[in-house]
Every structure is written in structure tokens, then in C-alpha cells.
Enzyme design. Structure first.
Site, short mmCIF file in Angstrom:
data_model
loop_
_atom_site.label_atom_id
_atom_site.label_comp_id
_atom_site.label_asym_id
_atom_site.label_seq_id
_atom_site.Cartn_x
_atom_site.Cartn_y
_atom_site.Cartn_z
N GLU A 300 0.83 -1.21 0.00
CA GLU A 300 0.00 0.00 0.00
C GLU A 300 0.87 1.26 0.00
O GLU A 300 0.54 2.25 -0.66
CB GLU A 300 -0.93 0.00 1.22
CG GLU A 300 -1.98 -1.10 1.20
CD GLU A 300 -2.90 -0.99 0.00
OE1 GLU A 300 -3.41 0.11 -0.27
OE2 GLU A 300 -3.10 -2.01 -0.68
N TRP A 303 2.14 1.62 -3.48
CA TRP A 303 1.08 2.18 -4.34
C TRP A 303 1.09 3.71 -4.24
O TRP A 303 0.90 4.41 -5.24
CB TRP A 303 -0.30 1.67 -3.91
CG TRP A 303 -0.78 0.45 -4.64
CD1 TRP A 303 -0.84 -0.83 -4.16
CD2 TRP A 303 -1.28 0.39 -5.98
NE1 TRP A 303 -1.36 -1.68 -5.12
CE2 TRP A 303 -1.64 -0.95 -6.25
CE3 TRP A 303 -1.47 1.34 -6.98
CZ2 TRP A 303 -2.17 -1.37 -7.47
CZ3 TRP A 303 -2.00 0.93 -8.21
CH2 TRP A 303 -2.34 -0.40 -8.44
N TRP A 331 -20.79 9.92 -20.42
CA TRP A 331 -21.41 9.78 -19.11
C TRP A 331 -22.78 10.45 -19.12
O TRP A 331 -23.01 11.39 -19.89
CB TRP A 331 -20.52 10.43 -18.04
CG TRP A 331 -19.14 9.86 -17.97
CD1 TRP A 331 -17.99 10.45 -18.43
CD2 TRP A 331 -18.75 8.60 -17.43
NE1 TRP A 331 -16.91 9.64 -18.19
CE2 TRP A 331 -17.34 8.50 -17.58
CE3 TRP A 331 -19.44 7.55 -16.83
CZ2 TRP A 331 -16.62 7.38 -17.16
CZ3 TRP A 331 -18.73 6.44 -16.39
CH2 TRP A 331 -17.34 6.36 -16.56
N ASN A 369 -10.91 2.20 3.01
CA ASN A 369 -10.39 2.06 1.66
C ASN A 369 -11.20 1.11 0.79
O ASN A 369 -11.45 1.39 -0.39
CB ASN A 369 -8.93 1.60 1.69
CG ASN A 369 -8.28 1.68 0.32
OD1 ASN A 369 -8.22 2.75 -0.28
ND2 ASN A 369 -7.82 0.55 -0.20
N TRP A 387 -16.49 9.95 -13.41
CA TRP A 387 -15.67 9.73 -12.22
C TRP A 387 -15.17 11.03 -11.62
O TRP A 387 -14.92 11.11 -10.41
CB TRP A 387 -14.49 8.81 -12.54
CG TRP A 387 -13.57 9.28 -13.63
CD1 TRP A 387 -13.65 8.99 -14.96
CD2 TRP A 387 -12.43 10.14 -13.49
NE1 TRP A 387 -12.64 9.61 -15.67
CE2 TRP A 387 -11.86 10.31 -14.78
CE3 TRP A 387 -11.82 10.76 -12.40
CZ2 TRP A 387 -10.73 11.09 -15.01
CZ3 TRP A 387 -10.68 11.54 -12.62
CH2 TRP A 387 -10.15 11.71 -13.91
N TRP A 410 -9.79 6.83 -8.17
CA TRP A 410 -11.00 7.04 -8.97
C TRP A 410 -10.81 6.53 -10.39
O TRP A 410 -11.72 5.91 -10.96
CB TRP A 410 -11.40 8.51 -8.96
CG TRP A 410 -12.27 8.81 -7.79
CD1 TRP A 410 -11.90 9.34 -6.59
CD2 TRP A 410 -13.68 8.54 -7.69
NE1 TRP A 410 -12.98 9.42 -5.74
CE2 TRP A 410 -14.09 8.94 -6.39
CE3 TRP A 410 -14.62 8.02 -8.56
CZ2 TRP A 410 -15.40 8.82 -5.96
CZ3 TRP A 410 -15.94 7.89 -8.13
CH2 TRP A 410 -16.32 8.30 -6.84
#
Length: 495
Positions: A300, A303, A331, A369, A387, A410
Site C-alpha cells: 500500500e 502504491w 457519461w 479504503n 468519475w 478514482w
């Protein structure tokens, strides 16, 4: 004369100015160490400053938990400075445009140079360019340093010399490059005698302002029990280390105390990333039974580095799809779309786990998360909304909002980002609820109107008499899934 005897500093000797930004701590701070070390070689001193930047504050609501988090952390930072300098150093706090205030203060102090840590957010890069140019005009260059991540920008590259866009090979290269040198703390304490003691007049002008003085008001931060400052960060570290070995299996269940809860501290730099990676590696080196959680937590943290180097190397992704073909997706818009977005923001979608997650966000400024992935997938692939709508809402509500990580998360959910989930992977919000909150403990905490339902009923309460005050689902998931697959057909051939 004893060679170790320190001569008094000449009063006219130009000092350095340390500009704190997203690094609100004294211990193990790269720029602060550089400023102090340079001052030591010149037998000069270091002033410390923070700017409440009106260019950033102007877009925030009056009751913003992040502003209060920062202010409380500045109180802690001031205490750290006093502790490290025998109560002589003080934090100067300015309120205005940083690009104006920093050069002005540097000129007022006669600073030899200004020191700060890197900030690769697009607006910060533009700000620093203005500040650097203005500082050159007053003869005080801006020096910046890596502090917020282990590896940044183009420190980890592919064999062809390009930035990574897929996480697993990046992680492997990151781990291969990592040696103890990159985890060594910066010994600021070694040069603590070189902190400047600002005059009472200077401290009077640049003291820490109240929230009201900078246009904000007190929030519920204290009632929520949010730990602030380095002292708060270390309490959380102490609490998490014994739990780290359970992280792999506990992190996905929002009703369980699984996360470290250090995300806001990483965002504002009240804790050192080097300390946290060191702790993960220390536990990772133990027996296999103890290392699984540390492996996962270390991933993590990697990341986080990954998303920051994506931001630095592909800044376009902060405004549009990382993968340009995903900008072709149409969208939903218009009144119906706005109504669906309002239901999502207001926790009225009729899907209990989604609504409980949104209430957690709205009530606390934090979201687990796993739930961030669930609600993001729901917005894009059940509601058919852009998004960027959700990204902006998170940006306004999360205490731990970090542009690189928020954008990366996202775009992962929307399948438009680097190393994102496939477009045809669509979370079923009911299945996610049954799997990760099987007894409905988390749902009951944030949706008390469903508290009387059984463990099975609570995941699909629509139509039950005891759930009459809870809204019906705003969309049918199966129908929404089919529509999403049609919507993403424009990128199907490019995947």
C-alpha cells in the site's frame, strides 16, 4: 581555546528560511535538515515559516476539517521547534498568497536561501516556479528536496528508461532499488542549535492566527477523536504496529479495526514515510506468520509512491483520463444524473453499504479504503456518472485528500487509469456488502434506521416493513451493469 567552543553568531550573518508545506514535523525532515546543515557550515541560523495560502483556502468551505487539522498540527510543530531549540525557535505563520508572502518574508529577514520539500501537484509546481523567480530577484534561491515519498519522479524507470504505468513491475523495481540508504532518517536534532530565535516583534506579527482570523470556523475534529500533529501520528503508529500482522485479512472489513489510520498524517507529513517503510520491513523480515500483513501494508505504501510518480510524469491524468481513449465515454448528464449524484452524495441510494460508506465520509471526513472502491464503482458503473464528479466530492470532504492517490483510486475504479481494473469488472454493491460486512455491523453503525433487521435482510432491505423509512434502490444493479457494458463499448477494442 577549546575547538568545540561555539562562538556567538554575528548578528548580520544571513540565515536560511525553512518553508513548511506538506511536511509538518521537525524529526526526519529532508529540507529542514539541509537548511540547518547549511546554516551550521556558515555559522548562521534557520527561521521557520508556514503559509496559510489563500490561493488554496479560497476554494474551501468555512467549516473544513483539513484546515483545523493543519492548524492543530502547527501547534504541535511549534512545540517541536521549541523542544529542539531549548525554547528559542518559533514558527512564523503567514496568511496570504505564498508566491507573495515567501519572497517578502525572505527579503524582510535578509535570508540567504529558502528551503522546502518537493510538492509535485500541478498547482504547487506553478506556485514554486513563481516563488523561485521572485526569490532570485531578492538573492535568496529556493532549494527543494525529496521527502514525501521513498522514490519520486523518475527514480524508478523501466529498462527502456520510461516511467512505469503498471504497478506490479513498478513494485518489483522499487523493492530492488531499495537499500538502507533510502530509509536513513535526516538527523535534524544534530543541528538544533542553529534554529533562529525570532524577535518578539516578529513573533507578534507572524503568530499562529485563529481559525476565525483566516476565515474558517471550528469543526468536530476533537469530538471525532482525530489525532493531529506528529504526537498524534506517533500514537497511531504505536497502536498499529502490533496490529500490522493482521493487516492482510483485516483491511477489507470496515467494521474491523484493520487500517493504520495514518493517511492524513502521510498527506500532511506529520509522520515520515521512511519511518513507516522501515517498520513494515522490520516486521516483514520476521517469521512468515508475522510478515503477511507487513507485506500487504508495504504494498500500500508503494502504491502511494506509484501514484505520485504517475502524477509527476503524466500530469494530464489529474484532469482527464490517463488512457485517452476513455475520454470517449459518454457519461450521463442532465437533471436525472444530477438527482442520482445528489442521492449518492447524500447517502440515499438504497444500497446499504454504499449509503453507510457515504455517511461515514460525510460525518467523519474519512472512508474505509475498501468502501472507497465500492462507492466509486457504484458512481461510475451503476449510476453512469463521470468519475470526476466523485473525485471532486472526495476532494472536498476527505481529511486525508491527496490528489495523486485520490485521482489514481478514482481512475482505477472507472477503468480509465494506469493499471486499472478492467472495464467489465463491476462491483455488485450487495455482494460486496454481504462479503465484507456479513453481519451488518458497519451498516448498523451508520444506518441506524436498519439496525433492527437481521444479518441477511440488512443487505437488501427494500420492501421490508421494518425498513419503510429507507429509500428504494435508485437503480437496478443488473440493468445498470448491462448499460455500463454498452457505455464502455467505445473502448472495448482498445483494451
Amino acid at each position: 581555546m577549546n575547538n568545540k567552543t561555539k562562538l556567538p553568531l554575528p548578528p548580520h550573518l544571513p540565515g536560511n528560511l525553512m518553508w513548511f508545506r506538506r511536511d509538518l514535523r521537525v524529526t526526519d525532515n529532508a529540507a529542514l535538515h539541509a537548511a540547518l546543515k547549511n546554516a551550521a557550515t556558515r555559522r548562521a541560523q534557520v527561521y521557520c515559516v508556514f503559509v496559510f495560502d489563500t490561493d488554496i483556502l479560497a476554494a474551501l468551505p468555512m467549516a473544513d476539517r483539513r484546515v483545523e487539522f493543519i492548524r492543530e498540527s502547527l501547534i504541535d510543530l511549534g512545540a517541536q521547534l521549541a523542544q529542539h531549540s531549548n525554547d528559542s525557535a518559533r514558527l512564523l505563520v503567514l496568511h496570504g498568497k505564498a508566491e507573495d508572502e515567501i519572497p517578502r518574508l525572505a527579503l524582510e529577514l535578509g535570508a540567504a536561501a529558502v528551503y522546502a520539500n518537493h510538492d509535485d501537484e500541478p498547482h504547487a509546481i506553478r506556485r514554486d516556479a513563481f516563488v523561485s523567480e521572485a526569490l532570485r530577484a531578492v538573492g535568496a534561491p529556493l532549494h527543494t528536496f525529496k521527502d514525501h515519498v521513498i522514490f519520486e519522479r523518475q527514480e524508478v524507470l523501466t529498462q527502456t528508461g520510461k516511467p512505469y504505468t503498471v504497478f506490479t513491475p513498478y513494485k518489483n523495481a522499487w523493492l530492488k532499488k531499495l537499500v538502507s540508504f533510502y530509509l536513513k532518517p535526516y538527523p535534524t536534532e544534530k543541528y538544533a542549535s542553529h534554529f533562529a530565535a525570532p524577535s518578539p516583534a516578529l513573533c507578534g506579527v507572524y503568530g499562529l492566527p485563529s481559525l476565525e482570523a483566516i476565515g474558517f470556523q471550528k469543526t468536530d475534529l476533537a469530538q471525532l477523536g482525530v489525532q493531529t500533529g506528529s504526537a498524534g501520528a506517533q500514537k497511531l503508529v504505536t497502536n498499529f504496529v502490533p496490529r500490522m500482522h493482521h493487516y492482510r485479512e483485516a483491511r477489507d472489513f470496515p467494521a474491523v479495526k484493520g487500517p493504520s489510520y495514518l493517511s492524513a498524517h502521510l498527506r500532511f507529513g506529520t509522520v515520515s514515510i521512511r519511518q513507516l517503510v522501515g517498520l513494515a520491513l522490520a516486521q516483514r523480515s520476521q517469521a512468515n506468520a508475522q510478515s503477511a500483513g507487513a507485506d500487504t501494508w508495504l504494498s500500500e505504501l508503494i502504491w502511494r509512491d506509484f501514484y505520485h510518480q504517475i502524477m509527476a510524469n503524466f500530469p494530464h491524468a489529474m484532469e482527464r483520463s490517463f488512457r485517452s481513449e476513455y475520454d470517449r465515454i459518454k457519461w450521463d448528464e442532465g437533471d436525472e444524473a444530477q438527482a442520482l449524484f445528489a442521492a449518492w452524495c447524500g447517502a440515499c441510494t438504497g444500497y446499504p453499504l454504499v449509503d453507510a460508506a457515504m455517511r461515514q465520509l460525510n460525518q467523519t471526513g474519512y472512508m474505509h479504503n475498501r468502501l472507497r472502491m465500492v462507492v466509486a464503482s457504484f458512481l461510475c458503473k451503476d449510476l453512469g456518472l463521470d468519475w470526476r464528479w466523485g473525485e471532486r466530492y472526495f476532494a472536498h470532504t476527505l481529511i486525508d485528500f491527496d490528489l495523486a492517490a485520490n485521482n489514481g483510486g478514482w481512475q482505477w475504479a472507472a477503468s480509465s487509469g494506469c493499471d486499472a481494473q478492467p472495464y467489465f469488472r463491476i462491483f455488485n454493491p450487495t455482494t460486496q456488502s454481504e462479503r465484507f460486512d456479513p453481519k451488518g455491523k458497519f451498516i448498523r453503525r451508520y444506518l441506524p434506521e436498519l439496525a433492527s433487521l437481521g444479518d441477511q435482510e440488512i443487505h437488501q432491505p427494500h420492501g421490508l416493513a421494518s425498513a419503510k423509512n429507507y429509500p428504494a434502490p435508485v437503480v437496478d444493479h443488473a440493468q445498470a451493469r448491462a448499460k455500463t457494458l454498452e457505455r464502455y463499448a467505445v473502448v472495448k477494442n482498445s483494451v
